[in-house]
Enzyme design. Structure first.
Site, PDB file in Angstrom:
ATOM      1  N   PRO A   2       0.845  -1.209   0.000  1.00 29.57           N
ATOM      2  CG  PRO A   2      -0.689  -1.547   1.705  1.00 29.57           C
ATOM      3  CD  PRO A   2       0.624  -2.040   1.184  1.00 29.57           C
ATOM      4  CD  GLU A   3       4.120   2.778  -3.081  1.00 28.08           C
ATOM      5  OE1 GLU A   3       4.555   3.804  -2.530  1.00 28.08           O
ATOM      6  OE2 GLU A   3       4.828   1.990  -3.711  1.00 28.08           O
TER       7      GLU A   3
END
Ligand SMILES: [Zn+2]
Length: 273
Positions: A2-3
């Site tokens: 997840p960014e």
């Protein structure tokens, strides 16, 4: 992994819980990246008041206490009614009750267990202390970035992925913004010209905004807390496309390891100079 856009999307998808009261806490597996606090049940009776994002952390403020949340490599939250069967890797379950006594459950799922759930102390945490500015804030501008890159020999891609320079520019966003500004990822940070820095700052902001608008999605199986998938991945020009033809010039894209990370670029459009 997840960014920043996925974390922003996750934060937004948790917003329906604001104003609801925690009525039960269940820790099924406490060994995340750091142990889940064993006094997590002190949240029972507290209302969720506010959610914030800083870098890839979510700050969840309750009546008295506040939690620092990070999704690590593979973490995700889901909101459900509570009647659904718990899945393997659902490590923490927080039961919320709204003013009409409707119950919902927030489940934290994390197969690799690199995420974290920690108490904030006086609203902050040492993990937040050395972070650079948010990429979408006005403080991140060409003037600021110039001051950080000046005289540095570090590869530009490594520099913009350094959280002390600016937070949240993960591999995907660094790769794409360098491709779109025709900057070779290995060029020394100090060699990037003023016009290039101006373009790069605008491109980093544009691409992160676009990813947030499209609901994130850097993982094929990524979904927000409502189970909706993001569409950003479908718009990628360079990331994950080694060997494919450049959309601008048909040259096969190449891959270079920089700071342990794959760095896809077009040797024609992004010359090393
Ligand atoms: Zn090209």
């Amino acid at each position: 992994m997840p960014e920043l856009p996925e974390v922003e999307t996750t934060k937004t998808s948790l917003a329906p819980l604001i104003g609801q009261t925690i009525t039960q806490v269940q820790v099924r597996q406490s060994s995340l990246r750091w142990p889940v606090p064993d006094d997590l049940s002190t949240l029972v009776g507290q209302k969720l008041r506010k959610l914030e994002r800083r870098a890839k952390y979510i700050l969840a403020h309750f009546d008295q206490d506040a939690l620092l949340l990070h999704l690590g490599m593979s973490g995700s939250f889901s909101i459900c009614t509570g009647s659904e069967q718990l899945r393997k890797h659902d490590h923490v379950v927080l039961q919320f009750t709204d003013e009409n006594n409707h119950i919902s459950e927030l489940r934290y799922h994390d197969p690799r267990r690199f995420g974290c759930m920690l108490w904030l102390e006086n609203g902050t945490h040492i993990l937040l202390s050395k972070l650079g500015p948010e990429p979408l804030d006005d403080a991140f501008d060409a003037c600021y970035l110039t001051s950080k890159l000046n005289g540095k020999n570090t590869a530009i891609k490594v520099a913009i992925m350094d959280n002390a320079v600016v937070v949240g520019v993960g591999n995907i966003y660094a790769t794409e913004s360098l491709f779109n500004t025709a900057i070779h990822p290995a060029r020394p940070a100090g060699s990037i010209t003023q016009p290039e820095i101006e373009k790069l700052v605008l491109e980093i902001k544009r691409i992160l905004k676009q990813a947030i608008d499209l609901g994130g999605s850097t993982l094929r199986d990524y979904s927000n807390a409502m189970g909706e998938n993001g569409y950003f991945q479908q718009t990628l020009m360079a990331y994950g496309r080694t060997g494919e033809k450049c959309v601008n010039c048909d040259t096969p894209l190449e891959n270079l390891k920089l700071g342990q990370r794959a760095s896809v670029f077009c040797p024609q459009c992004q010359p090393l100079k």
